[in-house]
Design an enzyme around this catalytic site. Structure first.
Site, PDB file in Angstrom:
ATOM      1  N   SER A  71       0.849  -1.199   0.000  1.00 48.73           N
ATOM      2  CA  SER A  71       0.000   0.000   0.000  1.00 48.73           C
ATOM      3  C   SER A  71       0.876   1.236   0.000  1.00 48.73           C
ATOM      4  CB  SER A  71      -0.863  -0.009   1.265  1.00 48.73           C
ATOM      5  OG  SER A  71      -1.514   1.226   1.432  1.00 48.73           O
ATOM      6  N   TYR A  77      -2.282  -1.256  10.504  1.00 47.99           N
ATOM      7  CA  TYR A  77      -2.384  -1.607   9.080  1.00 47.99           C
ATOM      8  C   TYR A  77      -1.144  -1.159   8.306  1.00 47.99           C
ATOM      9  CZ  TYR A  77      -4.063  -1.371   4.221  1.00 47.99           C
ATOM     10  OH  TYR A  77      -4.198  -1.493   2.859  1.00 47.99           O
TER      11      TYR A  77
HETATM   12  P1  NAD Z   1     -11.827  -5.549  -0.488  1.00 54.11           P
HETATM   13  O1  NAD Z   1     -12.598  -5.422   0.758  1.00 54.11           O
HETATM   14  O2  NAD Z   1     -12.591  -5.663  -1.747  1.00 54.11           O
HETATM   15  O3  NAD Z   1     -10.843  -6.781  -0.433  1.00 54.11           O
HETATM   16  C1  NAD Z   1     -10.286  -7.283   0.747  1.00 54.11           C
HETATM   17  C2  NAD Z   1     -10.612  -8.762   0.791  1.00 54.11           C
HETATM   18  O4  NAD Z   1      -9.826  -9.353   1.817  1.00 54.11           O
HETATM   19  C3  NAD Z   1     -12.050  -9.084   1.115  1.00 54.11           C
HETATM   20  O5  NAD Z   1     -12.863  -9.166  -0.036  1.00 54.11           O
HETATM   21  C4  NAD Z   1     -11.927 -10.429   1.812  1.00 54.11           C
HETATM   22  O6  NAD Z   1     -12.282 -11.480   0.931  1.00 54.11           O
HETATM   23  C5  NAD Z   1     -10.451 -10.562   2.130  1.00 54.11           C
HETATM   24  N1  NAD Z   1     -10.213 -10.890   3.531  1.00 54.11           N
HETATM   25  C6  NAD Z   1     -10.170 -10.052   4.591  1.00 54.11           C
HETATM   26  N2  NAD Z   1      -9.959 -10.753   5.717  1.00 54.11           N
HETATM   27  C7  NAD Z   1      -9.860 -12.058   5.351  1.00 54.11           C
HETATM   28  C8  NAD Z   1      -9.642 -13.279   6.047  1.00 54.11           C
HETATM   29  N3  NAD Z   1      -9.453 -13.288   7.392  1.00 54.11           N
HETATM   30  N4  NAD Z   1      -9.627 -14.444   5.348  1.00 54.11           N
HETATM   31  C9  NAD Z   1      -9.825 -14.448   4.004  1.00 54.11           C
HETATM   32  N5  NAD Z   1     -10.023 -13.322   3.288  1.00 54.11           N
HETATM   33  C10 NAD Z   1     -10.039 -12.151   3.964  1.00 54.11           C
HETATM   34  O7  NAD Z   1     -10.859  -4.287  -0.533  1.00 54.11           O
HETATM   35  P2  NAD Z   1      -9.595  -3.944  -1.465  1.00 54.11           P
HETATM   36  O8  NAD Z   1      -9.348  -2.514  -1.228  1.00 54.11           O
HETATM   37  O9  NAD Z   1      -9.769  -4.444  -2.813  1.00 54.11           O
HETATM   38  O10 NAD Z   1      -8.414  -4.710  -0.737  1.00 54.11           O
HETATM   39  C11 NAD Z   1      -7.532  -5.555  -1.426  1.00 54.11           C
HETATM   40  C12 NAD Z   1      -6.108  -5.324  -0.950  1.00 54.11           C
HETATM   41  O11 NAD Z   1      -5.675  -4.050  -1.379  1.00 54.11           O
HETATM   42  C13 NAD Z   1      -5.911  -5.367   0.556  1.00 54.11           C
HETATM   43  O12 NAD Z   1      -4.735  -6.087   0.867  1.00 54.11           O
HETATM   44  C14 NAD Z   1      -5.735  -3.912   0.912  1.00 54.11           C
HETATM   45  O13 NAD Z   1      -4.963  -3.754   2.070  1.00 54.11           O
HETATM   46  C15 NAD Z   1      -5.025  -3.414  -0.324  1.00 54.11           C
HETATM   47  N6  NAD Z   1      -5.083  -1.967  -0.500  1.00 54.11           N
HETATM   48  C16 NAD Z   1      -6.269  -1.351  -0.733  1.00 54.11           C
HETATM   49  C17 NAD Z   1      -6.292   0.015  -0.897  1.00 54.11           C
HETATM   50  C18 NAD Z   1      -7.577   0.764  -1.156  1.00 54.11           C
HETATM   51  O14 NAD Z   1      -7.566   1.991  -1.152  1.00 54.11           O
HETATM   52  N7  NAD Z   1      -8.680   0.114  -1.391  1.00 54.11           N
HETATM   53  C19 NAD Z   1      -5.106   0.756  -0.821  1.00 54.11           C
HETATM   54  C20 NAD Z   1      -3.919   0.091  -0.592  1.00 54.11           C
HETATM   55  C21 NAD Z   1      -3.914  -1.278  -0.430  1.00 54.11           C
END
Ligand code: NAD
Ligand code: MG
Length: 288
Positions: A183, A196
């Site tokens: 991230s 986080y």
């Molecule tokens: P999202 O909520 O769509 O995806 C996160 C997913 O993590 C969930 O759909 C869920 O299936 C899974 N998850 C969470 N806890 C879990 C567990 N205990 N067991 C199995 N699965 C689990 O949101 P996103 O933003 O697409 O997140 C995807 C990745 O991107 C994450 O690692 C997040 O940290 C990273 N990220 C997101 C952003 C943002 O702005 N959205 C920014 C930087 C990094």
């Protein structure tokens, strides 16, 4: 030519919240997963991908792009997210690719091993391991940061990555690719994401160690570092509620990103075009 600022710009997100882990189908507006626009070029033909967090947000856009590029897929997510995952299954199958849904909690080392076993049984082997699942909960004051949250965030984001990579390693042939998701928070931590942001710095760092460790096996390890992307993670408590309406507007592009805008980086790192790239992290941050 498409002006992507016009295509993806949203000036105001309605205030909204859901309980963790949230459903993308209940978000307003629904995140753009690229299903309508992505054009594949067989860049992942015959490849076999295990994708975590693939029901929604970034992982979902990756799964759809991988299917367009010719990969078969095993998708992990939490049981509460079944309806989002079923939508992804329908899209992937409509593109003529094979997909198996394997719900389960990655906080369990036993489940992480079982997930890899199920993926190998279905796909035959694994050539792309894409770790997208993640947990993010905003807490303004460290006095309010519970030990339960601390353990859950580190277990989901860091420990599960090690467990899954350990379990998958015997099945990864030379030419395979591991992709982690860190991230912008790894480099520019927000004051309300102490736990986080630390996990994402750890993941970015681990990606480099493992790239060195696996180099002589012909396995590349890279990472993607998203900036502010419109996904369920933000509206289940990952973002402070007051920040939702203007989410992403402090980036140089002055807008949030959509999951569809991440897929290309994950395709690039999985494809043979990046045969000389390992230990790298690609920022997709709107210029942050
Ligand atoms: P999202 O909520 O769509 O995806 C996160 C997913 O993590 C969930 O759909 C869920 O299936 C899974 N998850 C969470 N806890 C879990 C567990 N205990 N067991 C199995 N699965 C689990 O949101 P996103 O933003 O697409 O997140 C995807 C990745 O991107 C994450 O690692 C997040 O940290 C990273 N990220 C997101 C952003 C943002 O702005 N959205 C920014 C930087 C990094
Ligand atoms: Mg989800």
């Amino acid at each position: 030519m498409t002006d992507t600022n016009e295509q993806y710009k949203i000036n105001h997100f309605p205030k909204q919240s859901q309980a963790e882990p949230g459903l993308q189908s209940r978000m307003s507006p629904t995140p753009d997963d690229g299903a309508a626009d992505y054009v594949g070029h067989e860049r992942l033909k015959y490849k076999k991908a295990l994708i975590t967090g693939g029901d929604s947000g970034i992982g979902r856009a990756v799964a759809i792009a991988y299917a367009h590029e010719g990969a078969d897929i095993v998708l992990n997510y939490l049981p509460e997210e079944e309806s989002d995952a079923q939508e992804v299954k329908g899209i992937v199958e409509s593109l003529g690719q094979h997909i198996k849904l394997v719900p389960g909690d990655l906080k369990s080392e036993i489940f992480s091993q079982a997930l890899v076993d199920e993926a190998v049984a279905f796909l035959g082997d694994i050539s792309i391991l894409v770790l997208v699942a993640g947990k993010q909960q905003a807490v303004v004051d460290i006095a309010e940061l519970s030990t339960t949250q601390l353990i859950d965030t580190y277990t989901t984001n860091v420990f599960s990555a090690i467990w899954l990579i350990k379990a998958a390693l015997p099945h990864l042939q030379p030419g395979s690719s591991i992709i982690t998701t860190n991230s912008i928070q790894a480099d520019q931590p927000a004051p309300f994401l102490v736990d986080y942001a630390g996990t994402k710095a750890a993941l970015k760092n681990m990606t480099i160690s493992l790239a060195k460790q696996f180099a002589n096996r012909g396995i590349r390890v890279n990472s993607v570092a998203p900036g502010p992307i419109w996904t369920p993670l933000q509206i289940v408590g990952g973002q402070l509620p007051e920040n939702i309406p203007t989410f992403g507007q402090s980036t140089p592009l002055k807008r949030a990103g959509q999951p569809a805008e991440l897929a290309g980086a994950y395709v690039f790192l999985a494809s043979d075009e990046t045969s000389y790239i390992t230990g790298e992290s690609i920022k997709v941050t709107g210029g942050l």
